[in-house]
Scaffold this active site. Structure first.
Site, PDB file in Angstrom:
ATOM      1  N   ARG A 117      21.545 -34.521  22.582  1.00  0.00           N
ATOM      2  CA  ARG A 117      21.646 -34.215  24.027  1.00  0.00           C
ATOM      3  C   ARG A 117      23.070 -33.900  24.476  1.00  0.00           C
ATOM      4  NH1 ARG A 117      18.027 -38.667  24.460  1.00  0.00           N
ATOM      5  NH2 ARG A 117      15.905 -37.880  24.676  1.00  0.00           N
ATOM      6  N   LYS A 139      28.917 -20.451  28.874  1.00  0.00           N
ATOM      7  CA  LYS A 139      27.610 -19.941  28.444  1.00  0.00           C
ATOM      8  C   LYS A 139      27.513 -20.068  26.936  1.00  0.00           C
ATOM      9  CE  LYS A 139      26.506 -16.252  31.708  1.00  0.00           C
ATOM     10  NZ  LYS A 139      26.225 -14.812  31.751  1.00  0.00           N
ATOM     11  N   GLU A 180      36.570  -5.289  27.622  1.00  0.00           N
ATOM     12  CA  GLU A 180      36.347  -6.368  28.607  1.00  0.00           C
ATOM     13  C   GLU A 180      37.581  -6.515  29.508  1.00  0.00           C
ATOM     14  OE1 GLU A 180      33.480  -7.783  28.995  1.00  0.00           O
ATOM     15  OE2 GLU A 180      32.457  -7.712  27.056  1.00  0.00           O
ATOM     16  N   LYS A 214      38.424 -14.651  35.082  1.00  0.00           N
ATOM     17  CA  LYS A 214      37.108 -15.230  34.745  1.00  0.00           C
ATOM     18  C   LYS A 214      36.983 -16.664  35.280  1.00  0.00           C
ATOM     19  CE  LYS A 214      33.368 -15.770  31.655  1.00  0.00           C
ATOM     20  NZ  LYS A 214      32.687 -15.505  30.414  1.00  0.00           N
ATOM     21  N   GLU A 224      25.815 -18.344  37.447  1.00  0.00           N
ATOM     22  CA  GLU A 224      25.426 -16.952  37.693  1.00  0.00           C
ATOM     23  C   GLU A 224      24.328 -16.805  38.751  1.00  0.00           C
ATOM     24  OE1 GLU A 224      25.504 -14.573  34.145  1.00  0.00           O
ATOM     25  OE2 GLU A 224      24.476 -12.919  35.143  1.00  0.00           O
ATOM     26  N   ARG A 228      29.086 -14.513  39.793  1.00  0.00           N
ATOM     27  CA  ARG A 228      29.331 -14.300  38.358  1.00  0.00           C
ATOM     28  C   ARG A 228      28.692 -13.010  37.836  1.00  0.00           C
ATOM     29  NH1 ARG A 228      29.525 -18.993  33.628  1.00  0.00           N
ATOM     30  NH2 ARG A 228      30.041 -17.589  31.937  1.00  0.00           N
ATOM     31  N   ASN A 232      29.006  -8.504  34.980  1.00  0.00           N
ATOM     32  CA  ASN A 232      28.099  -7.572  34.296  1.00  0.00           C
ATOM     33  C   ASN A 232      28.496  -6.112  34.511  1.00  0.00           C
ATOM     34  OD1 ASN A 232      26.382  -9.488  33.204  1.00  0.00           O
ATOM     35  ND2 ASN A 232      25.270  -9.693  35.131  1.00  0.00           N
ATOM     36  N   HIS A 235      27.816  -3.614  31.951  1.00  0.00           N
ATOM     37  CA  HIS A 235      26.968  -4.269  30.950  1.00  0.00           C
ATOM     38  C   HIS A 235      25.485  -3.924  31.077  1.00  0.00           C
ATOM     39  CE1 HIS A 235      30.542  -6.462  30.024  1.00  0.00           C
ATOM     40  NE2 HIS A 235      29.939  -7.229  29.143  1.00  0.00           N
ATOM     41  N   HIS A 239      24.556  -2.912  27.548  1.00  0.00           N
ATOM     42  CA  HIS A 239      23.669  -3.672  26.653  1.00  0.00           C
ATOM     43  C   HIS A 239      22.583  -2.780  26.075  1.00  0.00           C
ATOM     44  CE1 HIS A 239      24.766  -7.841  28.414  1.00  0.00           C
ATOM     45  NE2 HIS A 239      25.323  -7.671  27.239  1.00  0.00           N
ATOM     46  N   HIS A 251      29.975  -4.220  20.899  1.00  0.00           N
ATOM     47  CA  HIS A 251      29.721  -4.584  22.294  1.00  0.00           C
ATOM     48  C   HIS A 251      30.702  -3.837  23.214  1.00  0.00           C
ATOM     49  CE1 HIS A 251      28.516  -7.090  25.630  1.00  0.00           C
ATOM     50  NE2 HIS A 251      29.782  -7.400  25.863  1.00  0.00           N
TER      51      HIS A 251
HETATM   52  N1  LIG Z   1      29.096 -16.785  26.188  1.00  0.00           N
HETATM   53  C1  LIG Z   1      29.561 -15.740  26.813  1.00  0.00           C
HETATM   54  O1  LIG Z   1      29.909 -15.800  27.995  1.00  0.00           O
HETATM   55  C2  LIG Z   1      29.726 -14.452  26.067  1.00  0.00           C
HETATM   56  C3  LIG Z   1      30.423 -13.396  26.655  1.00  0.00           C
HETATM   57  C4  LIG Z   1      30.612 -12.250  25.924  1.00  0.00           C
HETATM   58  C5  LIG Z   1      30.099 -12.155  24.636  1.00  0.00           C
HETATM   59  N2  LIG Z   1      29.415 -13.194  24.082  1.00  0.00           N
HETATM   60  C6  LIG Z   1      28.882 -13.122  22.716  1.00  0.00           C
HETATM   61  O2  LIG Z   1      29.981 -12.975  21.819  1.00  0.00           O
HETATM   62  C7  LIG Z   1      29.523 -12.345  20.635  1.00  0.00           C
HETATM   63  C8  LIG Z   1      30.504 -11.293  20.208  1.00  0.00           C
HETATM   64  O3  LIG Z   1      31.734 -11.907  19.993  1.00  0.00           O
HETATM   65  P1  LIG Z   1      32.952 -11.176  19.250  1.00  0.00           P
HETATM   66  O4  LIG Z   1      33.108  -9.816  19.789  1.00  0.00           O
HETATM   67  O5  LIG Z   1      34.094 -12.119  19.303  1.00  0.00           O
HETATM   68  O6  LIG Z   1      32.390 -10.949  17.793  1.00  0.00           O
HETATM   69  P2  LIG Z   1      32.209 -11.867  16.505  1.00  0.00           P
HETATM   70  O7  LIG Z   1      32.256 -13.302  16.802  1.00  0.00           O
HETATM   71  O8  LIG Z   1      30.989 -11.350  15.822  1.00  0.00           O
HETATM   72  O9  LIG Z   1      33.508 -11.495  15.650  1.00  0.00           O
HETATM   73  C9  LIG Z   1      33.739 -10.155  15.238  1.00  0.00           C
HETATM   74  C10 LIG Z   1      34.236 -10.102  13.807  1.00  0.00           C
HETATM   75  O10 LIG Z   1      35.595 -10.528  13.761  1.00  0.00           O
HETATM   76  C11 LIG Z   1      35.755 -11.518  12.737  1.00  0.00           C
HETATM   77  N3  LIG Z   1      36.874 -12.364  13.171  1.00  0.00           N
HETATM   78  C12 LIG Z   1      36.874 -13.281  14.160  1.00  0.00           C
HETATM   79  N4  LIG Z   1      38.122 -13.734  14.369  1.00  0.00           N
HETATM   80  C13 LIG Z   1      38.920 -13.119  13.477  1.00  0.00           C
HETATM   81  C14 LIG Z   1      40.321 -13.162  13.210  1.00  0.00           C
HETATM   82  N5  LIG Z   1      41.156 -13.887  13.955  1.00  0.00           N
HETATM   83  N6  LIG Z   1      40.802 -12.403  12.207  1.00  0.00           N
HETATM   84  C15 LIG Z   1      39.954 -11.610  11.487  1.00  0.00           C
HETATM   85  N7  LIG Z   1      38.636 -11.504  11.707  1.00  0.00           N
HETATM   86  C16 LIG Z   1      38.136 -12.248  12.693  1.00  0.00           C
HETATM   87  C17 LIG Z   1      34.421 -12.183  12.645  1.00  0.00           C
HETATM   88  O11 LIG Z   1      34.231 -12.810  11.410  1.00  0.00           O
HETATM   89  C18 LIG Z   1      33.471 -10.991  12.828  1.00  0.00           C
HETATM   90  O12 LIG Z   1      33.322 -10.308  11.624  1.00  0.00           O
HETATM   91  C19 LIG Z   1      28.133 -11.804  20.925  1.00  0.00           C
HETATM   92  O13 LIG Z   1      27.181 -12.627  20.303  1.00  0.00           O
HETATM   93  C20 LIG Z   1      28.023 -11.921  22.435  1.00  0.00           C
HETATM   94  O14 LIG Z   1      26.687 -12.122  22.866  1.00  0.00           O
HETATM   95  C21 LIG Z   1      29.234 -14.333  24.789  1.00  0.00           C
HETATM   96 ZN   LIG Z   2      30.711  -8.261  27.489  1.00  0.00          ZN
END
Ligand SMILES: NC(=O)c1ccc[n+]([C@@H]2O[C@H](COP(=O)([O-])OP(=O)(O)OC[C@H]3O[C@@H](n4cnc5c(N)ncnc54)[C@H](O)[C@@H]3O)[C@@H](O)[C@H]2O)c1
Ligand SMILES: [Zn+2]
Length: 343
Positions: A117, A139, A180, A214, A224, A228, A232, A235, A239, A251
């Site tokens: 939990r 999130k 972003e 943010k 949201e 918030r 988007n 987005h 998306h 993305h």
């Molecule tokens: N929770 C939220 O508010 C929120 C907001 C935006 C996106 N997201 C989520 O985030 C995810 C995408 O995140 P992302 O763009 O960071 O991608 P990711 O986590 O997939 O990382 C991208 C790539 O970079 C590599 N990597 C990470 N850090 C590194 C570093 N310092 N050096 C070398 N390689 C590195 C990873 O292994 C991966 O191959 C999606 O699942 C998306 O839905 C969540």
């Molecule tokens: Zn985004």
């Protein structure tokens, strides 16, 4: 060091931007969770690059490595991680650390929020996108067919942001984060425009301004319900483009095209000047982000996907526009209206 705080029903979430993030992680845990066991959840790329540093900062931590793929953001992997935690005797007061990009931080945050939990959660984002977006604001989630179908709001008690991780980040991932940052410039902070156009290698001002924007939004509307939604911007269509490209576009690349389309809608609604739209395109181009739909992808297909968006409210979707740099406006539009204003 720059710090920000988000208030949430779970307490305060403190975000700090400082050097030597991994070293500070050990010090933070020693100070706040002296007796706790630590589980670091990361992916194989990050583990390979930073294993020795993790070990030297947290010598007693258990390190759990998932495959670096969006596919790891699943119930199956989350369940396996919970089983692993149970196996090593992880209890209620022990600490989960999410170390990685948004995929890892969404997954680790989700695990931390549901295991027994909810256990203390600390996050160290390693991509630009996770530093300015995913790791901030609580999130968490895993995918179930579509993205983020299962998830929680569970802000990390501490977010340690260190730009040194960006030195190893592949160029394309850096670009994804920049889309972003441009989003924040367009709708929330006009002063980012100058910083982004200067394209300096010191990310500190970008981190400060984007995280600051943010945090402000999350403090007004964590769950949201209203404000918030401005995040988007780009987005709703982005998306759909990401999905239709079968994730060949990242993305950020998809959001970049989504932003350009949102601007076109704003201009056709008479809510944006062409000069402002062109300025945003200039920023996107500065970071080699795409601004046109990929060959073969049809606008009708993109709009068709919006109909299935979980953010649809009845017939309409709240669509975010940028009337001026650093300003937003929300309009409610049906997919048919989106199509009309894109022609
Ligand atoms: N929770 C939220 O508010 C929120 C907001 C935006 C996106 N997201 C989520 O985030 C995810 C995408 O995140 P992302 O763009 O960071 O991608 P990711 O986590 O997939 O990382 C991208 C790539 O970079 C590599 N990597 C990470 N850090 C590194 C570093 N310092 N050096 C070398 N390689 C590195 C990873 O292994 C991966 O191959 C999606 O699942 C998306 O839905 C969540
Ligand atoms: Zn985004």
């Amino acid at each position: 060091m720059t710090t920000f705080t988000i208030k949430s029903p779970f307490g305060l979430s403190k975000i700090s931007i400082e050097d030597n993030g991994l070293q500070k992680l050990g010090a933070y845990i020693a100070e706040h969770h002296q007796e706790a066991r630590i589980a670091v959840i990361t992916d194989n790329n990050v583990a390979e690059l930073y294993h020795d540093k993790i070990k030297s900062s947290l010598p007693n931590a258990d390190i759990f490595v998932v495959e670096a793929s969006e596919k790891s953001k699943s119930m199956k992997v989350a369940e396996a991680l919970c089983e692993d935690l149970l196996e090593v005797g992880f209890g209620r007061n022990d600490v989960v650390v999410g170390l990685g990009g948004g995929m890892v931080t969404d997954l680790a945050g989700f695990v931390a929020s549901v295991y027994m939990r909810g256990v203390p959660y600390v996050v160290v984002p390693t991509t630009l996108l996770s530093m300015i977006d995913a790791a901030v604001g609580g999130k968490t989630g895993v995918n179930l067919g579509a993205k983020n179908i299962i998830g929680t709001f569970y802000p990390a008690e501490a977010v340690l942001v260190d730009q040194a991780f960006l030195k190893t980040l592949p160029e394309r991932e850096l670009k994804t984060g920049m889309a972003e940052a441009i989003k924040y410039a367009a709708i929330l902070d006009a002063s980012l425009e100058e910083v982004l156009m200067a394209k300096k290698t010191d990310y500190q001002p970008i981190l400060e301004k984007c995280i600051g924007a943010k945090v402000k939004v999350c403090n007004e509307d964590l769950k949201e319900g209203g404000l918030r939604k401005v995040l988007n911007f780009g987005h709703t269509l982005g998306h759909a483009i990401e999905f239709l490209s079968h994730y060949k576009l990242t993305h950020g690349e998809s959001i970049s095209i989504g932003i350009v389309l949102a601007n076109q809608i704003a201009q056709n609604l008479g809510k944006q000047t062409k000069a402002h739209g062109d300025r945003v395109v200039e920023m996107l181009k500065k970071y080699n982000l795409p601004t046109d739909l990929p060959k073969g992808m049809k606008l009708a297909e993109v709009i068709g996907m919006v109909n299935r968006d979980k953010k649809m409210e009845g017939e309409k979707v709240t669509f975010i526009l940028s009337p001026k740099m650093g300003q937003y406006e929300m309009v409610k539009l049906t997919p048919n209206e989106l199509m009309k204003y894109l022609k």
